[in-house]
Design a protein around this motif. Structure first.
Motif, short mmCIF file in Angstrom:
data_model
loop_
_atom_site.label_atom_id
_atom_site.label_comp_id
_atom_site.label_asym_id
_atom_site.label_seq_id
_atom_site.Cartn_x
_atom_site.Cartn_y
_atom_site.Cartn_z
N PRO A 121 -4.76 3.90 -2.01
CA PRO A 121 -3.53 3.96 -2.82
C PRO A 121 -3.55 3.00 -4.01
CG PRO A 121 -2.99 4.02 -0.49
CD PRO A 121 -4.46 3.72 -0.59
N TRP A 125 -4.65 7.01 -5.12
CA TRP A 125 -4.75 8.07 -4.14
C TRP A 125 -3.42 8.22 -3.39
CZ3 TRP A 125 -9.81 9.81 -1.68
CH2 TRP A 125 -10.88 9.59 -2.55
N SER A 126 -3.11 9.45 -3.00
CA SER A 126 -1.89 9.69 -2.24
C SER A 126 -2.19 9.67 -0.75
CB SER A 126 -1.28 11.04 -2.63
OG SER A 126 -2.21 12.10 -2.43
N TYR A 127 -1.27 9.10 0.02
CA TYR A 127 -1.46 8.92 1.47
C TYR A 127 -0.64 9.97 2.23
CZ TYR A 127 -0.86 6.92 6.15
OH TYR A 127 -0.79 6.73 7.50
N HIS A 128 -1.23 10.48 3.34
CA HIS A 128 -0.55 11.49 4.16
C HIS A 128 -0.76 11.14 5.63
CE1 HIS A 128 -0.82 13.83 0.40
NE2 HIS A 128 -2.11 13.50 0.41
N ALA A 137 -6.04 10.55 2.80
CA ALA A 137 -5.69 10.20 1.43
C ALA A 137 -6.42 11.15 0.50
CB ALA A 137 -6.06 8.75 1.11
N PRO A 140 -6.57 11.18 -7.04
CA PRO A 140 -5.61 11.64 -8.05
C PRO A 140 -5.91 13.01 -8.63
CG PRO A 140 -6.15 9.33 -8.40
CD PRO A 140 -7.09 9.83 -7.33
#
Length: 269
Positions: A121, A125-128, A137, A140
């Motif tokens: 992050p 990066w996006s976390y799930h 993750a 972008p």
């Protein structure tokens, strides 16, 4: 080193992001391990390369599979016993990302460990998190995912990292794949993650740059001098971590130094 410089004596560029830059030169990994004191244990007339750590606790095997570049070519094994772990990388995985893990095998343990969910992050990066406990993750550009997989029956399965060509919306395809088992030490996972997320470009020859991917390419120039200098600097750094062989006292053998222990890289709860 002379052969490395000769092989890179052509036009090329620095390109990024590195996860889309193509595999690169395997010697980026193998030469550094040799410089750090790893032993070659393979037939020089066979394309498979096997290296052992100085204490023979770790092994790296590069086994090319003609016509199957997306299959595992790189195999890394940890010590036997309860601490055993393994990692695999497809033949198309960028060597600079693989080197994040292999370099950490020869370097001192870091003073502070950072979780992938902290490192990624920080680079956008996006976390799930899924209901079953698995975590992931996504980069972008949506090209790479790193997932900590948990089975509701078998429990932790390990890490799976995949890069996919999403630029071609009609036919998205796998670019490379890596897997680290659930016993992989935390500092190795962290080092791999850092190498995956770092935005620094990597050097590639003109005909090594993948076509049709959203890459940022810097000005083209003769690659040989820059590639050779960077490689020489890299090997010099690896030699700094080469273990020194102690001289045993007369009639009194020196016992081997104890190996540092690390816990598997399971995400903190």
């Amino acid at each position: 080193m002379a052969q490395f410089a000769e092989d890179h004596d052509h036009l090329g560029s620095a390109v990024g992001p590195r996860h889309l830059a193509g595999p690169g030169d395997p010697r980026h990994v193998t030469h550094a391990l040799r410089a750090a004191g790893w032993h070659t244990a393979s037939d020089p007339l066979h394309p498979t390369v096997t290296l052992h750590s100085p204490d023979y606790s770790h092994q790296l095997t590069l086994a090319p599979k003609p016509g199957r570049p997306y299959q595992p070519w790189w195999h890394i094994r940890g010590p036997h016993g309860p601490a055993h772990w393994s990692a695999e990388f497809s033949g198309t995985t960028p060597v600079e990302i693989i080197a994040g893990l292999t370099d950490a095998l020869v370097q001192p343990l870091p003073e502070r460990l950072r979780s992938p969910w902290e490192l990624l992050p920080a680079h956008g990066w996006s976390y799930h998190r899924q209901s079953g406990g698995s975590e992931s993750a996504t980069s972008p550009d949506k090209a790479v995912s790193m997932e900590w997989q948990i089975s509701p029956i078998a429990g932790p399965l390990g890490w799976v990292i995949e890069a996919v060509d999403r630029h071609n919306l009609d036919r998205p395809g796998l670019l490379w794949r890596a897997s680290l088992d659930d016993n992989t030490p935390s500092h190795l996972v962290a080092a791999f993650t850092a190498a995956l997320a770092v935005p620094d470009p990597v050097l590639r020859g003109r005909y090594e740059i993948p076509y049709g991917l959203p890459l940022k390419q810097e000005r083209e120039e003769p690659l040989g001098p820059k590639a050779a200098a960077a490689h020489a600097e890299r090997l010099a750094e690896a030699r700094r971590h080469r273990p020194r062989t102690p001289r045993p006292a007369t009639g009194s053998p020196v016992p081997p130094a104890p190996q540092p222990t690390t816990s598997p890289a399971r995400p903190a709860r």
